[in-house]
Design an enzyme around this catalytic site. Structure first.
Site, PDB file in Angstrom:
ATOM      1  N   GLU A   6       0.861  -1.185   0.000  1.00 37.62           N
ATOM      2  CA  GLU A   6       0.000   0.000   0.000  1.00 37.62           C
ATOM      3  C   GLU A   6       0.894   1.229   0.000  1.00 37.62           C
ATOM      4  O   GLU A   6       1.711   1.396   0.896  1.00 37.62           O
ATOM      5  CB  GLU A   6      -0.883   0.024   1.245  1.00 37.62           C
ATOM      6  CG  GLU A   6      -1.915  -1.086   1.242  1.00 37.62           C
ATOM      7  CD  GLU A   6      -2.780  -1.035   2.488  1.00 37.62           C
ATOM      8  OE1 GLU A   6      -3.794  -1.738   2.493  1.00 37.62           O
ATOM      9  OE2 GLU A   6      -2.426  -0.320   3.441  1.00 37.62           O
ATOM     10  N   ASP A  34      -4.595   8.950  10.754  1.00 34.71           N
ATOM     11  CA  ASP A  34      -3.300   8.358  11.029  1.00 34.71           C
ATOM     12  C   ASP A  34      -2.712   8.844  12.341  1.00 34.71           C
ATOM     13  O   ASP A  34      -2.909   9.986  12.736  1.00 34.71           O
ATOM     14  CB  ASP A  34      -2.342   8.679   9.889  1.00 34.71           C
ATOM     15  CG  ASP A  34      -2.776   8.012   8.595  1.00 34.71           C
ATOM     16  OD1 ASP A  34      -2.855   6.779   8.581  1.00 34.71           O
ATOM     17  OD2 ASP A  34      -3.069   8.721   7.625  1.00 34.71           O
TER      18      ASP A  34
END
Lengths: 402, 265
Positions: free
Chosen positions: B49, B60
């Site tokens: 990814e 995140d």
């Protein structure tokens, strides 16, 4: 006449704007909040409790004050001030935090987090949490904490923990990122009291609804004081909660001209202002689609304003909807004009406005000057300027205007 | 058959699960990312990814956010990520999935972004902050380019929503092992029951991520999952190393040792 007040739709959309652009982890919490809010709004006990707190704790209704000397100075329409600066904690932010703290209690959550720019929302959240006995943590960019040191101390005094954010530009957008990250970790026992009409659905509608008390009172007061609705209502727009609060009850009154004032910063070039409705384009930031300041590949643009509360690259989705529908006129006022208005309102009316509010004052004086003496302009005096005296002094000094 | 489908079909034939590392493109430099992508297959990765750095990543944790900040500072733009992928594409059989915020996709335009991603050699798209009503559009556009389309399922995602999400996915589904941000946890995630629930809705491979940092975690997760995603642990090791690409490839080799060679339960 079109009706623009029946938004958002079932998907949290104001026209094309709004929505829920969030990591999947937050979706369940947003659904719970939407559900709880729908039940609370329909529960007369909840609304009665909110109304009584507004009256007995916040000090509502706030007055509508005729600004005689400012009117004389402008030389046109009669200028009135909707005095949110007189609400408890000195700004309109408390209307929303009391409402959301009530929702927090209703959801059985014990901990509250919030983001803050100027610190007014942080103070208002800390206040509501102290009142209800909720644990409170406020995220604040370290640059904003420097500019608004007084509010940092106020939050601490009110028992809140202030978490300084050192990421990115160290201002409101970074504090918002940090609060959202916290919420993803803590969503089970924590409610995020978002402070403006931004973020993923249902926040924009919840905050607008709690803030609409401003516009409802204002409508009634103008009719009592001068027997008609105002010709023009002016409010400053960062995320846009005070503006949404005073505009929304007038949205279907097409004879009342609504003017939102963004922060023009130092000039209109990229990175030197905080005016997404004037200079931005539709984009995704902090959970919703709205006008936003971005570079050509979608990175959030730097923003600049003398006012920490307006120093934000995005704006509420409903403002984007009103802009595109042509219902609200959005304009901007730069730092110099705002600083002049900061001083003007103090000298002429004995009211030191927040630097945010000073943007609306500057624009309203210009508008009033070109209107007739029979017309009425209302400024949403969204907050008091005590928090800004140090920064105001520094800025005026740096311009040789102290 | 898309490359992602082919990779999972081959793995299934071998009775093996996939290792799916996540890297932030351009952290600390695009050259580093190129070296990692060129060496990842030999180091035991099956699909990588590739994260597009974004200025305001709300999904995140601090490790990945810091890497994204560094990547932006070093001049990484979506155009440069596409260039990088077209450059390494001929050298590797890895599946390459673009992981990118809707802020970037929307700004560039979904049609244009996906066309460029496909042309560069990406095999799949994952937009972790997409509104579900917009996801249908992205799913349709990626289908036109024979790309996989992956969405996330959280521990809190309702059954009804799992149904809607899996309908839009192709290639694989990303299952979050715990509530929260990308970041390492000390204990291995326990997900067997959750995967069983999700398998009632879809036959797609299920990739588990969030909190996987050791070969032991990989081993435990791939008892039931079809792939283990390793993000923060890898990004952290790269950030701390003098030779970030070397550290990433070394970490992949270690993590790959946790993959079940055969006879998964």
């Amino acid at each position: 006449m079109t009706t623009l007040s029946h938004v958002p739709d079932g998907f949290g959309r104001f026209g094309i704007f709004g929505g829920q652009y969030v990591p999947e982890t937050l979706v369940a919490a947003l659904e719970q909040l939407e559900d709880e809010y729908a039940k609370a709004s329909a529960d007369t006990a909840f609304t009665a409790q909110f109304d009584s707190l507004m009256r007995e704790y916040v000090g509502r209704p706030t007055p509508l004050t005729f600004a005689a000397r400012l009117t004389e100075h402008a030389g046109g329409a009669r200028i009135y001030l909707k005095r949110e600066d007189l609400a408890h904690t000195g700004a309109h932010k408390i209307n929303n935090t009391i409402g959301q703290a009530l929702l927090t209690k209703r959801m059985g959550k014990q901990r509250v987090i919030a983001e803050t720019g100027a610190g007014q929302h942080g103070v208002a959240t800390a206040t509501a949490c102290a009142y209800f006995g909720l644990k409170c943590e406020v995220y604040m960019g370290s640059e904003d904490a420097r500019r608004q040191n007084l509010n940092v101390f106020r939050m601490k005094l009110l028992g809140a923990q202030v978490n300084l954010v050192e990421d990115g530009s160290r201002t409101l957008k970074d504090a918002t990122n940090a609060a959202m990250r916290d919420w993803m970790e803590s969503v089970e026992d924590t409610h995020y009291i978002l402070g403006s009409v931004v973020g993923p659905h249902p926040f924009p509608v919840i905050v607008r609804d709690f803030q609409s008390v401003i516009g409802r009172e204002c409508r009634e007061q103008t009719q009592q004081m001068f027997g008609s609705l105002p010709h023009c209502v002016v409010a400053c727009v960062g995320g846009g909660s005070n503006a949404a609060g005073i505009f929304y009850p007038f949205i279907d009154d097409h004879d009342t001209h609504l003017v939102g004032v963004e922060a023009g910063g130092s000039d209109s070039s990229f990175g030197h202002h905080a005016a997404p409705l004037a200079h931005g384009a539709p984009g995704v930031l902090h959970g919703s689609l709205s006008y936003v300041l971005q570079d050509e590949s979608g990175q959030t643009a730097p923003v600049q304003s003398c006012s920490a509360g307006l120093d934000y690259p995005g704006v509420g989705p409903e403002h984007s909807y009103w802009k595109d529908a042509g219902r609200v006129e959005y304009t901007s006022v730069d730092d110099d004009e705002a600083l002049s208005a900061f001083r003007l309102l103090a000298e002429l009316e004995g009211i030191i406005p927040a630097l945010e509010t000073a943007h609306a004052v500057a624009e309203a004086v210009k508008r009033a000057a070109s209107m007739s003496a029979e017309q009425h302009v209302v400024i949403n005096c969204s907050g008091r300027g005590d928090k800004d005296v140090q920064e105001g002094m520094r800025l005026l000094k740096s311009r040789g205007r102290d | 058959m898309s490359r992602i489908d082919a990779i999972f079909a081959a793995l299934k034939a071998d009775d093996r699960a996939a290792l799916m590392p996540f890297v932030v493109a351009g952290a600390p430099s695009l050259e580093t990312t190129a070296t990692v992508l060129q060496g990842a297959e030999a180091a035991g990765a099956d699909i990588v990814e590739v994260g597009f750095p974004f200025s305001d990543p709300i999904a995140d944790g601090p490790v990945i956010s810091a890497a994204m900040y560094e990547a932006i500072q070093s001049g990484t733009t979506p155009a440069r990520v596409f260039d990088l992928v077209s450059r390494v594409r001929p050298d590797t059989g890895l599946g390459l999935v673009a992981m990118v915020s809707e802020s970037i996709v929307h700004r560039i335009g979904a049609e244009k972004f996906i066309a460029k991603a496909a042309a560069a050699g990406f095999d799949g798209l994952l937009v972790p902050d997409v509104d579900l009503s917009v996801a249908a559009e992205l799913s349709a556009i990626t289908a036109g380019h024979d790309m996989a389309f992956t969405m996330l399922i959280a521990p809190t995602t309702s059954d009804e929503r799992i149904g809607r999400i899996t309908t839009l996915c192709r290639g694989f589904v990303y299952v979050l092992a715990r509530t929260g941000l990308t970041g390492e946890q000390t204990g291995p995630p326990a997900v067997a029951a959750r995967l069983a629930t999700i398998r009632q809705h879809t036959d797609l491979p299920l990739a588990v991520g969030f909190g996987i940092s050791t070969a032991e975690h990989v081993k435990q997760v791939t008892q039931t999952a079809d792939a283990a995603i390793v993000g923060s642990a890898l990004v952290r090791r790269m950030a701390a190393a003098d030779d970030p690409a070397g550290a990433a490839l070394k970490a992949m080799r270690e993590l790959a040792s946790g993959l079940q060679p055969a006879g998964r339960v």
